[in-house]
Motif scaffolding. Structure first.
Motif, short mmCIF file in Angstrom:
data_model
loop_
_atom_site.label_atom_id
_atom_site.label_comp_id
_atom_site.label_asym_id
_atom_site.label_seq_id
_atom_site.Cartn_x
_atom_site.Cartn_y
_atom_site.Cartn_z
N GLY A 116 0.81 -1.22 0.00
CA GLY A 116 0.00 0.00 0.00
C GLY A 116 0.84 1.26 0.00
O GLY A 116 0.31 2.37 -0.04
N ALA A 117 2.16 1.11 0.07
CA ALA A 117 3.06 2.29 0.02
C ALA A 117 4.29 1.94 -0.81
O ALA A 117 5.40 2.40 -0.52
CB ALA A 117 3.45 2.71 1.43
N VAL A 136 -0.49 10.90 -3.30
CA VAL A 136 -0.20 9.89 -2.28
C VAL A 136 -0.87 8.57 -2.65
O VAL A 136 -2.00 8.56 -3.14
CB VAL A 136 -0.71 10.37 -0.90
CG1 VAL A 136 -0.39 9.35 0.19
CG2 VAL A 136 -0.11 11.72 -0.54
N GLN A 137 -0.17 7.48 -2.40
CA GLN A 137 -0.74 6.16 -2.69
C GLN A 137 -1.80 5.81 -1.66
O GLN A 137 -1.63 6.05 -0.46
CB GLN A 137 0.37 5.09 -2.70
CG GLN A 137 -0.14 3.73 -3.17
CD GLN A 137 0.96 2.68 -3.25
OE1 GLN A 137 2.14 3.03 -3.34
NE2 GLN A 137 0.58 1.43 -3.20
N ASP A 138 -2.89 5.22 -2.14
CA ASP A 138 -3.96 4.78 -1.24
C ASP A 138 -4.54 3.48 -1.80
O ASP A 138 -4.09 3.01 -2.84
CB ASP A 138 -5.04 5.87 -1.14
CG ASP A 138 -5.73 5.84 0.22
OD1 ASP A 138 -5.93 4.73 0.75
OD2 ASP A 138 -6.06 6.91 0.74
N SER A 139 -5.51 2.93 -1.11
CA SER A 139 -6.07 1.65 -1.59
C SER A 139 -6.84 1.84 -2.89
O SER A 139 -6.84 0.98 -3.75
CB SER A 139 -6.95 1.04 -0.50
OG SER A 139 -7.93 1.97 -0.11
N THR A 140 -7.52 2.97 -3.01
CA THR A 140 -8.25 3.28 -4.26
C THR A 140 -7.93 4.71 -4.67
O THR A 140 -7.54 5.54 -3.84
CB THR A 140 -9.78 3.13 -4.07
OG1 THR A 140 -10.15 3.90 -2.93
CG2 THR A 140 -10.20 1.69 -3.88
N TYR A 148 -2.06 1.50 -6.57
CA TYR A 148 -1.05 0.76 -7.32
C TYR A 148 -1.32 -0.73 -7.16
O TYR A 148 -1.56 -1.21 -6.05
CB TYR A 148 0.35 1.10 -6.80
CG TYR A 148 1.47 0.39 -7.55
CD1 TYR A 148 1.72 0.70 -8.89
CD2 TYR A 148 2.26 -0.57 -6.94
CE1 TYR A 148 2.73 0.06 -9.59
CE2 TYR A 148 3.27 -1.21 -7.63
CZ TYR A 148 3.50 -0.90 -8.96
OH TYR A 148 4.50 -1.53 -9.66
N ASN A 149 -1.27 -1.44 -8.29
CA ASN A 149 -1.47 -2.88 -8.26
C ASN A 149 -0.13 -3.56 -8.58
O ASN A 149 0.40 -3.39 -9.68
CB ASN A 149 -2.53 -3.26 -9.31
CG ASN A 149 -2.91 -4.72 -9.22
OD1 ASN A 149 -2.08 -5.58 -8.96
ND2 ASN A 149 -4.18 -5.01 -9.44
N GLU A 154 0.15 -1.52 -12.53
CA GLU A 154 -0.61 -0.35 -12.98
C GLU A 154 -0.84 0.65 -11.85
O GLU A 154 -1.23 0.27 -10.74
CB GLU A 154 -1.97 -0.79 -13.52
CG GLU A 154 -1.92 -1.22 -14.97
CD GLU A 154 -3.29 -1.63 -15.49
OE1 GLU A 154 -3.44 -1.73 -16.70
OE2 GLU A 154 -4.20 -1.90 -14.66
N THR A 156 -3.33 3.57 -10.89
CA THR A 156 -4.65 4.06 -11.28
C THR A 156 -4.88 5.44 -10.66
O THR A 156 -4.67 5.62 -9.45
CB THR A 156 -5.76 3.10 -10.80
OG1 THR A 156 -5.44 1.78 -11.29
CG2 THR A 156 -7.12 3.50 -11.32
#
Lengths: 266, 65
Positions: A116-117, A136-140, A148-149, A154, A156
């Motif tokens: 998640g980070a 900032v990276q988050d779950s969605t 980020y997957n 990817e 998003t």
């Protein structure tokens, strides 16, 4: 065979082993030059009216220095006391990407780190190429946030990040590499050194010269020029007395005919 | 002494993060959240979002069926 005067015509290799257990460390074979030097201090023993009677000899030293035209990872390990391994390690990676019509961008490599980070930093690039807002990276994905997957690699974005928007991404990737880890402790590496050279006498006979230093202290000082100049890797080592099993040998100089057959051991 | 301040990705609260060495593959809630509970919640949300996305890709792609 007695050889008196020699011209050293080619410096071939310097091979280095660990003094403690004899493990092979590295060979330098693109040597530009090498220098050996010995010194010894003499103190006069004087008699009546300062007349010299004899001399006291002390502080005998022998050292070797050389420069290699290529950077040697093995030599770096010896100079730093670091541990050189072929292993998986993370490296910092930066990329400039472009957002596609689906509001996504794909990293070339898989980002690794805390789930998640994984993406350490992501900036939206301004039209003039400078870095703008940091997301900032988050779950969605949402405003100011992206997802980020790690499977598809990817990123998003929210719909407010338009197609063709340039982004600058910083992340860690996992890679199999030759990895030298130098800790902040003091480097103290003792080595055994063999210098191999080709020599020639006045009659053009060729000889092989081998200089052997059973135990030497590898200097931890070095510098590498990078960029404008060729990176020349130099080292210096001082011979130490008293290698286990070699007695009082400080160093050895061995000359033999280049085409000499094996001597009989009997 | 300067402190590393981060924003919790669950509640948005600012918290003091410690900048220790990160072992990859190990989830450290201190990197993303203000407390253990929010760290667990965030990890669950990330995993669920990724699973949803990966399942959607599998359904779209006939090769994976």
């Amino acid at each position: 065979m007695t050889v008196n005067d020699l011209a050293i015509t080619s410096l071939e290799t310097i091979t280095v082993f660990k003094a403690s257990d004899g493990d092979y460390m590295f060979t330098l074979d693109e040597l530009q030059n090498a220098t050996i030097s010995q010194s010894q201090e003499s103190t006069d023993i004087t008699g009546k009216a300062g007349r010299k009677l004899s001399t006291l000899k002390r502080n005998k030293t022998f050292s070797i220095s050389a420069s290699n035209g290529l950077v040697s990872t093995g030599l770096l390990a010896a100079q730093t006391g670091g541990e050189l391994n072929s292993e998986n390690t993370t490296v910092n990676w930066t990329e400039e990407l472009s957002v596609n019509a689906s509001h996504k961008a794909t990293t070339t490599y898989k980002a690794v780190g805390t789930a998640g980070a994984e993406i350490k930093h992501l900036y939206i690039k301004n039209t003039d190429g400078t870095l703008g807002a940091e997301l900032v990276q988050d779950s969605t994905a949402s405003t100011g946030k992206f997802a980020y997957n790690t499977t598809s690699k990817e990123i998003t974005f929210h719909t407010d990040v338009a197609e063709n928007t340039g982004i600058f991404v910083i992340y860690n990737r996992l890679i199999a590499a030759d990895h030298l880890v130098v800790d902040d402790d003091i480097a103290d590496v003792k080595v055994e050194i063999f210098v191999d050279a080709i020599a020639e006498d006045k009659c053009a006979n060729q000889y092989h010269l081998q200089i052997h230093i059973p135990k030497a202290d590898m200097s931890a000082e070095f510098s590498l020029d990078m960029g404008d100049n060729q990176a020349i890797h130099s080292f210096q080592a001082d011979a130490l007395a008293g290698k286990c099993g070699v007695g009082g040998n400080f160093w050895e100089w061995t000359v033999f005919a280049a085409n000499a057959a094996d001597a009989s051991s009997t | 002494m300067p402190k590393a301040i981060k924003k919790c990705r669950v509640c948005g609260k600012e918290y003091e993060a410690c900048r220790t060495f990160r072992y990859d593959g190990i989830f450290r809630w201190q990197d993303v959240a203000c407390c253990k509970e929010h760290g667990s919640q965030y990890l669950a949300e990330v995993m669920a979002a990724r699973e949803r996305e990966n399942n959607a890709v599998k359904t779209d792609d006939p090769k994976t069926e």
